[in-house]
Design an enzyme around this catalytic site. Structure first.
Site, PDB file in Angstrom:
ATOM      1  N   ALA A  11     -37.981  -7.030 -18.871  1.00 23.53           N
ATOM      2  CA  ALA A  11     -39.159  -7.342 -18.054  1.00 23.53           C
ATOM      3  C   ALA A  11     -39.254  -6.447 -16.812  1.00 23.53           C
ATOM      4  CB  ALA A  11     -39.127  -8.807 -17.645  1.00 23.53           C
ATOM      5  N   ASP A  72     -34.395   5.828 -23.261  1.00 21.25           N
ATOM      6  CA  ASP A  72     -32.947   5.612 -23.314  1.00 21.25           C
ATOM      7  C   ASP A  72     -32.367   6.260 -22.071  1.00 21.25           C
ATOM      8  OD1 ASP A  72     -30.694   4.499 -24.718  1.00 21.25           O
ATOM      9  OD2 ASP A  72     -30.010   6.550 -24.990  1.00 21.25           O
ATOM     10  N   SER A  73     -31.427   5.574 -21.436  1.00 24.84           N
ATOM     11  CA  SER A  73     -30.905   6.106 -20.180  1.00 24.84           C
ATOM     12  C   SER A  73     -29.422   5.852 -20.058  1.00 24.84           C
ATOM     13  CB  SER A  73     -31.653   5.473 -19.005  1.00 24.84           C
ATOM     14  OG  SER A  73     -31.495   4.071 -19.023  1.00 24.84           O
ATOM     15  N   GLY A 156     -26.372  -2.262 -12.804  1.00 27.86           N
ATOM     16  CA  GLY A 156     -25.469  -1.364 -13.530  1.00 27.86           C
ATOM     17  C   GLY A 156     -24.573  -0.528 -12.630  1.00 27.86           C
ATOM     18  N   TYR A 157     -24.666   0.782 -12.789  1.00 34.44           N
ATOM     19  CA  TYR A 157     -23.787   1.701 -12.063  1.00 34.44           C
ATOM     20  C   TYR A 157     -24.319   2.085 -10.677  1.00 34.44           C
ATOM     21  CZ  TYR A 157     -21.739   2.130 -16.729  1.00 34.44           C
ATOM     22  OH  TYR A 157     -21.149   1.850 -17.933  1.00 34.44           O
ATOM     23  N   ASP A 158     -25.429   1.513 -10.258  1.00 34.42           N
ATOM     24  CA  ASP A 158     -26.003   1.877  -8.951  1.00 34.42           C
ATOM     25  C   ASP A 158     -25.012   1.782  -7.780  1.00 34.42           C
ATOM     26  OD1 ASP A 158     -28.629   2.761  -9.503  1.00 34.42           O
ATOM     27  OD2 ASP A 158     -29.319   0.702  -9.773  1.00 34.42           O
TER      28      ASP A 158
HETATM   29  P1  IMP Z   1     -30.813   1.436 -21.541  1.00 29.57           P
HETATM   30  O1  IMP Z   1     -31.557   2.700 -21.350  1.00 29.57           O
HETATM   31  O2  IMP Z   1     -31.645   0.248 -21.196  1.00 29.57           O
HETATM   32  O3  IMP Z   1     -30.145   1.355 -22.869  1.00 29.57           O
HETATM   33  O4  IMP Z   1     -29.680   1.400 -20.438  1.00 29.57           O
HETATM   34  C1  IMP Z   1     -28.581   2.209 -20.455  1.00 29.57           C
HETATM   35  C2  IMP Z   1     -27.514   1.843 -19.448  1.00 29.57           C
HETATM   36  O5  IMP Z   1     -27.416   2.933 -18.517  1.00 29.57           O
HETATM   37  C3  IMP Z   1     -27.737   0.633 -18.565  1.00 29.57           C
HETATM   38  O6  IMP Z   1     -27.277  -0.537 -19.189  1.00 29.57           O
HETATM   39  C4  IMP Z   1     -26.885   0.989 -17.362  1.00 29.57           C
HETATM   40  O7  IMP Z   1     -25.544   0.786 -17.642  1.00 29.57           O
HETATM   41  C5  IMP Z   1     -27.099   2.479 -17.240  1.00 29.57           C
HETATM   42  N1  IMP Z   1     -28.231   2.792 -16.347  1.00 29.57           N
HETATM   43  C6  IMP Z   1     -29.409   3.346 -16.699  1.00 29.57           C
HETATM   44  N2  IMP Z   1     -30.218   3.493 -15.633  1.00 29.57           N
HETATM   45  C7  IMP Z   1     -29.532   3.001 -14.587  1.00 29.57           C
HETATM   46  C8  IMP Z   1     -29.876   2.861 -13.203  1.00 29.57           C
HETATM   47  O8  IMP Z   1     -30.962   3.186 -12.718  1.00 29.57           O
HETATM   48  N3  IMP Z   1     -28.917   2.300 -12.432  1.00 29.57           N
HETATM   49  C9  IMP Z   1     -27.721   1.894 -12.907  1.00 29.57           C
HETATM   50  N4  IMP Z   1     -27.365   1.992 -14.182  1.00 29.57           N
HETATM   51  C10 IMP Z   1     -28.269   2.551 -15.028  1.00 29.57           C
END
Ligand code: IMP
Length: 196
Positions: A11, A72-73, A156-158
């Site tokens: 969301a 994807d990130s 997350g890793y922020d």
């Molecule tokens: P997805 O793209 O939703 O599969 O996320 C991939 C993972 O990358 C997340 O669960 C976080 O562990 C990390 N990640 C991606 N973008 C960020 C961010 O902006 N801040 C912190 N962690 C991130």
């Protein structure tokens, strides 16, 4: 009016996506709003591959000529050969909390000097058009891994992602500040240009 489906169940991501794409002449739908449900295995080796896998799978389920976007990130740490990379969400197990994951990464960088602690957040977005055409874009945010967790915003890793130009971690920025410079914000701006 163009219809765009963003393949995410998150969301917060939907909110950010809607804000950034607001001035496009398009209706932006979540998968739920489009009545689509799907569990996709993200087994690509790159962020782009995973984004294309997701967007293509969802595109096959659409019926009304919608454009499908997926992202994807993750975090790449140079000293760790770009780990955790595409495994960012699954690093140390999907259900491991981020305090533990962050602590582990800090430990793996013990004794590593500032200049070798370089890292970046990466976000790839794929667009699949009704005619089958596929486009991908990539946004990045460069920084360094800190020496401990700092800040309570973000996720997350922020808390371990230090931004030298700002003198703080990305968990110490407000959501608006982060969205302006973030990997996801940049990738969304780029895909918006492709959609015009
Ligand atoms: P997805 O793209 O939703 O599969 O996320 C991939 C993972 O990358 C997340 O669960 C976080 O562990 C990390 N990640 C991606 N973008 C960020 C961010 O902006 N801040 C912190 N962690 C991130």
């Amino acid at each position: 009016m163009k219809k765009i489906i963003f393949a995410t169940g998150n969301a917060d991501k939907m909110k950010e996506i809607r804000e950034i794409l607001a001035d496009l002449d398009a209706e932006v739908l979540s998968m739920k709003e489009a009545g689509i449900q799907s569990d996709i295995v993200e087994d690509g080796k790159t962020f782009e591959e995973n984004a294309v896998i997701k967007a293509t799978a969802i595109s096959k389920l659409t019926k009304n000529g919608e454009i499908v976007l997926a992202d994807d990130s993750g975090l790449e740490i140079d000293y760790l050969n770009k780990e955790p990379g595409v495994y960012s969400a699954r690093y140390m197990g999907e259900h491991t909390d981020y305090h533990t994951k962050n602590g582990n990464l800090i430990q793996r960088l013990e004794g590593v000097p500032d200049e070798k602690r370089t890292a970046r957040f990466v976000c790839a977005i794929a667009a699949v058009f009704p005619d089958g055409k596929v486009e991908t874009v990539r946004g990045t945010m460069e920084g360094r891994i800190g020496y401990g967790e700092k800040g309570a915003n973000g996720f997350g890793y922020d808390p371990i992602f230090f931004l030298p130009e700002y003198g703080c971690t990305s968990a110490e920025l407000s959501m608006e500040e982060k969205n302006k410079i973030s990997h996801r914000g940049k990738a969304l701006q780029m895909i918006k240009e492709e959609l015009r």
